[in-house]
Design an enzyme around this catalytic site. Structure first.
Site, short mmCIF file in Angstrom:
data_model
loop_
_atom_site.label_atom_id
_atom_site.label_comp_id
_atom_site.label_asym_id
_atom_site.label_seq_id
_atom_site.Cartn_x
_atom_site.Cartn_y
_atom_site.Cartn_z
N ARG A 288 116.83 98.88 79.05
CA ARG A 288 115.53 99.55 79.11
C ARG A 288 114.52 98.89 78.18
NH1 ARG A 288 117.54 104.56 77.23
NH2 ARG A 288 116.34 104.17 75.36
N CYS B 51 83.17 94.31 60.65
CA CYS B 51 82.25 95.42 60.91
C CYS B 51 82.69 96.15 62.18
CB CYS B 51 80.83 94.91 61.04
SG CYS B 51 80.34 93.87 59.66
N MET B 52 81.93 97.14 62.59
CA MET B 52 82.31 97.90 63.78
C MET B 52 82.31 97.02 65.03
SD MET B 52 80.59 101.39 65.28
CE MET B 52 80.69 102.25 63.72
N ASP B 53 81.36 96.07 65.08
CA ASP B 53 81.14 95.32 66.32
C ASP B 53 81.26 93.81 66.17
OD1 ASP B 53 79.91 97.85 67.26
OD2 ASP B 53 78.38 97.25 65.81
N ARG C 167 114.24 112.98 67.40
CA ARG C 167 112.89 112.95 67.94
C ARG C 167 112.98 113.67 69.28
NH1 ARG C 167 110.20 107.04 68.84
NH2 ARG C 167 111.05 107.46 70.87
N TYR D 162 78.99 93.13 54.99
CA TYR D 162 78.82 94.27 54.08
C TYR D 162 79.52 94.07 52.75
CZ TYR D 162 77.31 96.96 58.20
OH TYR D 162 76.66 97.42 59.31
N LYS E 150 105.25 102.03 79.65
CA LYS E 150 104.51 103.16 79.09
C LYS E 150 103.24 102.67 78.41
CE LYS E 150 107.18 102.90 74.78
NZ LYS E 150 108.36 103.44 74.07
N HIS F 115 118.13 106.91 72.65
CA HIS F 115 117.27 105.86 72.08
C HIS F 115 117.72 105.61 70.65
CE1 HIS F 115 113.75 103.38 72.28
NE2 HIS F 115 113.00 104.10 71.47
C1 LIG Z 1 109.45 102.49 74.17
C2 LIG Z 1 110.82 102.79 74.60
C3 LIG Z 1 111.67 101.77 75.02
C4 LIG Z 1 111.32 100.30 74.89
O1 LIG Z 1 111.40 99.92 73.54
P1 LIG Z 1 111.11 98.40 73.10
O2 LIG Z 1 111.43 98.39 71.65
O3 LIG Z 1 109.66 98.16 73.36
O4 LIG Z 1 111.98 97.54 73.91
C5 LIG Z 1 112.89 102.12 75.55
N1 LIG Z 1 113.27 103.41 75.63
C6 LIG Z 1 112.49 104.43 75.22
C7 LIG Z 1 112.97 105.83 75.34
C8 LIG Z 1 111.24 104.15 74.68
O5 LIG Z 1 110.47 105.16 74.25
#
Ligand SMILES: *Cc1c(COP(=O)(O)O)cnc(C)c1O
Length: 414
Positions: A251, A348-350, A163, A301, A65, A195
């Site tokens: 995952r 700074c910004m850059d 969530r 700055y 992701k 999760h």
């Molecule tokens: C981001 C995410 C993961 C991976 O999590 P990590 O801590 O980066 O391993 C797994 N499952 C879901 C639903 C996530 O949003």
């Protein structure tokens, strides 16, 4: 962040010219030196193989992701699949479609959808759609009907994170709606997942309560005639510490990019062989300018830093617009030619300034300054930035942006 060379050409097994250039010694490049996020695909492959050892016989979904945590979704996905990942996980349908458009045909799961999302494109591209509510399921069923195709559906369970996911009161109604949709051949029910809230604290009691609720949810769905084929919970931290939570798939995300989510002192499960993760992203920039300043001169700055003696400073052409956040002012260190130098004054910004010291004659304009990377030879790391900023390295790597160009490298024989 721009990609100076098409990421899609940097697939495993072939080293493209961007990779050649990125690994060429400074001075031999023909293009002007640029700030770079160099992504080491060999490290990605190494990390996936390591995570597979933590997973035992359980298949692995690589979470790619947010553009693979800012490493580039398509090359990372290809590399992860070559290294043995079985599936890919992303947040949005658009992220999944980008992978399909690049020709990636592995199973892809997507789990966060804005209201009004048109699921048709995902169904047509054979993307597994996780639903978190009856409304989302209804929208998927409607899109499948309009297309005349069967959608592959997952159910995300809220087991205690509060969530995304179906909350406990909705399990039975969602299961009933799902059973009806399966009966009408509008959807195929593939997986159920949840999760964790405390995965980085492997013995936290909430983990066990989430597992119990997940099992309860599976029972509710199974009783209503919709038994999931695939069940999963484990992000990286759980994959590395809780073999009892493997279920049918793990995952992980962050460790694929070489960063451990485990706090110091929390050991990973014992496995045979080396257990080093290799950070895949190196943020670097060419030194723009080296100059001498007189004792008493202020730097940047607000003159937060003043030269104690006549001394030498170097200018680094990255700033907060590029993800070198302002809170790093006076705190970060960069590595140039294998030595560490402190950043001084405000970011700074850059641009920002580093102190070379009165006697340094080594550093020249054009030398490469490493802001963070693999940490070999004591160089700075994203984890070090996270410590300085009281945040997590996830935010550091995904925060790189602006003028930084992404390049890929991989070792021969990846
Ligand atoms: C981001 C995410 C993961 C991976 O999590 P990590 O801590 O980066 O391993 C797994 N499952 C879901 C639903 C996530 O949003």
């Amino acid at each position: 962040m721009s990609i100076s060379h098409p990421a899609v050409s940097a697939g495993p097994g072939g080293v493209d010219d961007a990779a050649d250039r990125a690994s060429a010694p400074v001075g031999e490049t023909t293009t002007p030196a640029a700030p770079l996020a160099t992504i080491d695909l060999s490290a990605i492959a190494h990390n996936v193989r390591l995570l597979r050892r933590y997973a035992g016989d359980t298949p692995l979904m690589a979470v790619v992701k947010a553009d693979a945590y800012n490493h580039g979704a398509v090359p990372v996905a290809r590399t992860a699949l070559t290294a043995g990942a079985r599936e890919l996980g992303v947040t949005t349908i658009d992220e999944a479609l980008e992978l399909r458009a690049a020709g990636i045909d592995a199973p892809i799961l997507t789990w966060l959808h804005a209201p009004g999302t048109d699921f048709a494109a995902a169904i047509a591209a054979d993307i597994e759609i996780a639903v978190s509510s009856r409304e989302q399921l209804a929208a998927v069923v409607a899109a499948a009907g309009a297309l005349g195709r069967t959608a592959t559906v997952a159910v995300k369970i809220d087991s205690g994170l509060s969530r995304n996911g179906v909350p406990v009161d909705e399990w039975a109604p969602v299961a009933d709606a799902l059973a009806a949709a399966v009966g009408a051949a509008a959807v195929t029910f593939r997986s159920i997942f949840t999760h964790l809230a405390h995965a980085d604290d492997p013995h936290h009691p909430v983990i066990d309560s989430q597992r119990q609720r997940f099992d309860d949810a599976i029972a509710v769905f199974t009783e209503r005639g919709v038994a999931p084929a695939v069940r999963h919970i484990s992000n990286t931290a759980a994959t590395m510490t809780r073999p009892d939570l493997r279920y049918d798939l793990v995952r992980p995300g962050i460790a694929i990019y070489g960063l451990s989510p485990l706090p110091p002192g929390i050991p990973a499960s014992p496995i045979d062989g080396p257990t080093d993760l290799r950070p895949a992203m190196t943020l670097s920039a060419p030194v723009s300018l080296v100059k001498e300043i007189a004792a008493g001169e202020g730097v940047s700055y607000g003159h937060m830093w003043t030269a104690p003696t006549r001394t030498r400073v170097a200018l680094i052409p990255l700033g907060y617009a590029d993800g070198v956040v302002r809170a790093l002012g006076g705190r970060l260190e960069v590595a140039i030619n294998g030595r560490r130098y402190p950043g001084i004054g405000r970011i700074c910004m850059d641009q920002f300034v580093v102190h070379l010291g009165p006697t340094d004659t080594e550093v020249r304009a054009g030398d490469t300054a490493v802001l963070f990377g693999a940490g070999i030879d004591g160089g700075p790391t994203a984890a070090e930035w996270a410590g300085l900023l009281d945040t997590i390295h996830y935010e550091v790597i995904t925060g790189v942006r602006g003028r930084v160009e992404r390049r890929y490298r991989e070792d021969a024989g990846l």
